[in-house]
Design an enzyme around this catalytic site. Structure first.
Site, PDB file in Angstrom:
ATOM      1  N   GLY A 534      -0.030  -4.668   1.180  1.00 15.71           N
ATOM      2  CA  GLY A 534      -0.462  -4.696  -0.156  1.00 15.71           C
ATOM      3  C   GLY A 534      -0.627  -5.984  -1.029  1.00 15.71           C
ATOM      4  N   GLY A 868      -5.406  -0.429   5.374  1.00 17.68           N
ATOM      5  CA  GLY A 868      -3.892  -0.633   5.578  1.00 17.68           C
ATOM      6  C   GLY A 868      -3.205  -0.848   4.103  1.00 17.68           C
ATOM      7  N   GLU A 869      -3.799  -1.790   3.204  1.00 18.17           N
ATOM      8  CA  GLU A 869      -3.074  -1.941   2.064  1.00 18.17           C
ATOM      9  C   GLU A 869      -3.141  -1.027   1.101  1.00 18.17           C
ATOM     10  OE1 GLU A 869      -2.036  -5.006   2.870  1.00 18.17           O
ATOM     11  OE2 GLU A 869      -3.450  -5.169   4.262  1.00 18.17           O
ATOM     12  N   LEU A 870      -4.217  -0.019   1.071  1.00 21.46           N
ATOM     13  CA  LEU A 870      -4.267   0.767  -0.033  1.00 21.46           C
ATOM     14  C   LEU A 870      -3.119   1.580  -0.059  1.00 21.46           C
ATOM     15  CD1 LEU A 870      -5.988   2.340  -2.366  1.00 21.46           C
ATOM     16  CD2 LEU A 870      -6.633   3.848  -0.612  1.00 21.46           C
TER      17      LEU A 870
END
Length: 907
Positions: A534, A868-870
């Site tokens: 994130g 991956g960050e969402l």
């Protein structure tokens, strides 16, 4: 020494062992059963689980004197082999239970122990079992693991055929967007994939084992280092200090921001003049065993003059604070955001204003596999480093000057690795093992224990934030003001970039025409800040998403409808002035609305005087890539046997580089009719693979995915016959045509954000989501239970749904931990998984729902974005908003420990 005759995986073993030896060490080192993984070494993670006389035990805390003669032991190797998988292993593969895979053998052995005693468990039985046996997973959010156990049980009970545990290829042969299993899954579920500590057991005779001599204070001048007693200890070869380092003895942060007041050369490899944080490495003991090295490390004497330690951003930024790095101010970087008109008059005349102070803390990454690396001098004279690096080419340039080598004399190789979640975007052990290999001329191996993993790797940087909104009475946002202070610890690498994230993501998701704000980066003496999933968005969006709920309350509006009113639509711009590439947020909110209304009704119906239920909402946004014109390179090669190798340095730390490479290449090569199992991928190696950039910032599927697409399309063109069909390898060679083709891709539409205004187009692809959290709060204790999480996700066109689902489940679980329990504020208390608030399975709900509302991205490979960050952009904000919905009290500083919630309830 004692003799033990035991049966392991059906084979009688006659062993001679130390009575105090750990079962895990005997199985791994004497019997070579490296499917028994060792994570925490404290019985807290279950990676080492084996079945001992019918009971699941943690081998890392089981001493051989407690293992009876004639004992029957089953390890993962005895459960099933790659060519003869147990139903549990097949189910793990089918459901994506192995992401990084480090915990998978322990979970599967534990699950076998359950099914041996309860052949028909309920989902809650499975969850209770894993909780009881302390099986910890940081990647999956646990849901796929329960799914796998349930399906395996059904097969074992004869309720399902075993063929139901096999992936069924789509009729059209296309795997893009499917749940095609990861190519590495079988090796992971059988324990045959060697991670760094496993490879360490395969090092040659003469390998030296390293132990760090570490500071036990947070800030001090070094007056002297005495190694004399350590050198007399058994098995010690040498003790290395800064005097033995051949280069600059610094890791460079590769500063690119012109307004940064530091030079990036602030992180020592081995401390020479000062200690900057607790755990800093001062010396390395090299010995014939890890135990001997650690014992000798305790005998190194370091004379320290302790200095004031600034353990928070405000303390280090105070006027009377001394400079942590003499000559560089503690506040060494500032990033303004200036969009639209001056906000002062707008706030003065606005119908409604709202303001809040917020804090997101020092979340630890807590991978199950601790840091590990080894190095050696190759026959070609180069120094080879094998590690958990998720940026091999990046780290090459960060450490080469410090160790004293030209980049072409240093080779970095990424091992198969457990999850990192971003902490390995920064080098950790790489420079240490390089220095030791160069100084001794011997192969060296360094393995952190879990305390060292916690204390001497980077953490999420804490942010202190003040944010204000101005709005019309109908809820239209008019302006935002923001101030954020980033505590980045003592080392500056990427601190400026992280601070820029505040300009990009505070208020993201909404059209806010007028913004003024300032972010500042401050050096402190707490643990250094590193990338964490994130990267800046969890801090940024916690503030703005809580503030949106506060604004809704002040306006008397529903929080979901306020978000719907202000969400991006055509013509709107994000905080940096960029028009979004897709406008999916209103659509996602429309689809969430009935679920939200049902959740509100359920919460109202089920709330009691003692257990209050609530529902919270948040929006999440993140960019896929490194800022500006990010780029990647890949090669596609036709092999003699008709297979295709995709060459990249796409580092895999659990997110799915294997399936990303294979899935993207398969889609690009569909005209050639190549079966997915005929597509191979490479492990990252700076000497043999192209520079694909680091695996961080959800960039690889977009950047390297596009590079793979281009390489494969170029290979197709090179192989096309004029009259149709494709040349074989032999035909290309006979015609002297290339069989390996390069693909390059650059995000040419992106621009760097301005140093003065913060405006720019930093990413060409973004990810968008809307989170809903359902919680129960025990008003007597303040304990919050998350009953369910829902994510409406727009991730473009999915490369692989199985990997994407798993990434989301894992990210949501980390968001729950961030909201409620995870921290690394207390250096000693938080040095274990349990102490730092690791979320085990009963803290994570079984109700984790994903709804894809996907809009293909114009610049994504076949329409894909990153992933991956969402899922960790703002789930924690939804949880905190849900606590407010349930109880009427708001938590402004994370984590929302029970005592903190209880204190607010009593206020």
């Amino acid at each position: 020494m004692i003799q033990k005759v035991i049966t392991v995986n059906g084979i009688e073993q006659n062993l001679f062992v130390d009575a105090e030896a750990l079962l895990s060490d005997v199985l791994r080192q004497q019997l070579g059963l490296t499917g028994v993984k060792v994570g925490c070494e404290q019985g807290q993670c279950g990676a080492c689980s084996v079945i001992l006389d019918g009971k699941v035990v943690r081998a890392c805390v089981t001493k051989m004197k407690r293992v009876a003669d004639g004992a029957q032991i089953t390890t993962i190797e005895g459960v099933g082999q790659p060519e003869n998988l147990h139903p549990l292993q097949k189910a793990w593969v089918l459901h994506g239970g192995a992401q990084c895979g480090f915990c998978s053998p322990g979970f599967i052995v534990s699950a076998k122990g359950l099914l041996d005693t309860n052949a028909d468990p309920s989902r809650e039985d499975v969850r209770d079992w894993f909780q009881k046996h302390r099986n910890a997973c940081r990647c999956t959010g646990y849901k796929p693991l329960v799914d796998a156990v349930m399906d395996a049980a059904a097969v074992i009970n004869g309720k399902k055929p075993e063929t139901d545990l096999e992936f069924k290829m789509p009729a059209d042969g296309r795997i893009w967007g499917s749940k095609y299993p990861r190519p590495t899954a079988v090796a992971k579920v059988t324990g045959t994939l060697d991670y760094g500590a496993d490879l360490g057991l395969k090092m040659p005779a003469g390998t030296l084992h390293l132990a760090m001599v570490q500071a036990k204070v947070s800030h001090a001048n070094i007056k002297g280092i005495d190694t004399s007693e350590a050198l007399t200890m058994p098995g010690v070869h040498s003790v290395i200090t800064h005097k033995d380092v051949k280069g600059k003895n610094r890791i460079t942060g590769l500063i690119t921001f012109p307004t940064n007041k530091g030079d990036g050369w602030d992180r020592p490899i081995l401390c020479d003049e000062k200690v900057f944080q607790y755990g800093d490495c001062i010396a390395l003991v090299c010995a014939d065993s890890e135990a001997n090295a650690r014992a000798a490390a305790e005998k190194v004497k370091v004379d320290l003059e302790e200095l004031p330690a600034y353990m928070s951003g405000p303390a280090a930024a105070a006027e009377d604070a001394i400079e942590i790095h003499p000559g560089t101010p503690n506040v060494y970087f500032e990033q303004p955001i200036v969009k639209g008109e001056d906000t002062g008059p707008i706030f003065a005349s606005a119908d409604v204003t709202v303001e809040g102070d917020f804090y997101v803390g020092r979340q630890p990454h807590m991978p199950i596999e601790p840091d590990v690396a080894f190095a050696y001098m190759g026959d070609d004279g180069k120094c080879y480093i094998h590690s958990k690096s998720i940026g091999v080419h990046l780290h090459l340039y960060m450490i080469a000057p410090g160790v004293g080598l030209e980049p072409d004399q240093l080779v970095l190789v990424a091992n198969p690795m457990g999850g990192t979640f971003g902490y390995k975007f920064s080098p950790t052990s790489e420079a240490l093992v390089a220095v030791a290999a160069m100084a001794t001329g011997r192969p060296v191996h360094l393995r952190y224990n879990y305390q060292q993993q916690q204390q001497y790797t980077g953490k999420r940087s804490p942010w202190e934030m003040n944010v204000k909104f101005a709005a019309k009475k109908d809820g239209t946002l008019l302006a935002m003001e923001s101030d954020w202070l980033v505590d980045h610890g003592p080392y500056s690498e990427f601190g400026d970039l992280l601070t820029l994230r505040g300009a990009q993501f505070i208020g993201a998701g909404y059209n806010i025409p007028n913004i003024r704000g300032l972010g500042r980066t401050v050096a402190t003496n707490h643990v250094w800040g590193s990338a964490f999933r994130g990267y800046g968005a969890p801090q940024s969006m916690f503030a703005s998403e809580c503030l949106m709920d506060m604004l809704a309350e002040k306006l008397g509006m529903d929080p979901l409808e306020l978000r719907y009113k202000n969400a991006y639509r055509p013509g709107d711009t994000n905080p940096t002035g960029q028009e979004p590439e897709v406008f999916s947020l209103p659509d996602m909110i429309d689809q969430l609305r009935p679920k939200y209304q049902a959740a509100l009704e359920k919460a109202q119906k089920e709330s009691t005087a003692t257990h209050k239920k609530g529902v919270g909402i948040s929006i999440g946004v993140y960019g896929s890539g490194l800022d500006g014109p990010d780029a990647s390179e890949a090669w596609a090669e036709l092999n003699a046997d008709g297979t295709i190798t995709v060459h990249t340095a796409w580092e895999d730390h659990g997110q799915g580089a294997d399936i990303g490479c294979v899935g993207t290449a398969h889609e690009a090569l569909r005209p050639m009719g190549v079966a997915p199992e005929k597509i191979k991928f490479t492990w990252p190696n700076t000497a043999t693979t192209p520079n694909s950039g680091p695996s961080g910032g959800s960039r690889q599927q977009v950047m390297t995915g596009n590079a793979i697409r281009v390489a494969c399309e170029n290979l197709l063109k090179a192989c096309e016959k004029p009259g149709g069909g494709y040349y074989t390898y032999d035909e290309l060679k006979a015609a002297d045509k290339p069989t390996k083709i390069t693909g390059n891709w650059t995000a040419s539409g992106a621009t760097h954000c301005d140093a003065v205004t913060g405006l720019g187009k930093p990413f060409v692809v973004y990810m968008y989501g809307v989170f809903m959290a359902e919680v129960t709060v025990d008003v007597a204790t303040g304990q919050t239970t998350v009953d369910g999480m829902t994510l409406m996700a727009d991730l473009g066109s999915l490369c692989n749904q199985l990997a994407t689902d798993g990434q989301i489940y894992g990210g949501l679980a980390q968001g729950i931990g961030l909201a409620l329990s995870e921290d690394f504020e207390d250096i000693k208390k938080h040095a274990t998984l349990v102490g730092a608030g690791f979320p085990f399975i009963k803290q994570i709900p079984d109700k984790l729902d994903i709804v894809y509302v996907n809009h293909p991205r114009p610049d994504g490979p076949f329409g894909a974005s990153g992933v991956g960050e969402l899922p960790l952009t703002s789930p924690h904000a939804a949880i905190i908003n849900a606590i407010k919905s349930a109880t009427g009290v708001r938590i402004y500083r994370l984590p929302a420990y029970p005592e903190k919630v209880l204190e607010a309830l009593k206020a």
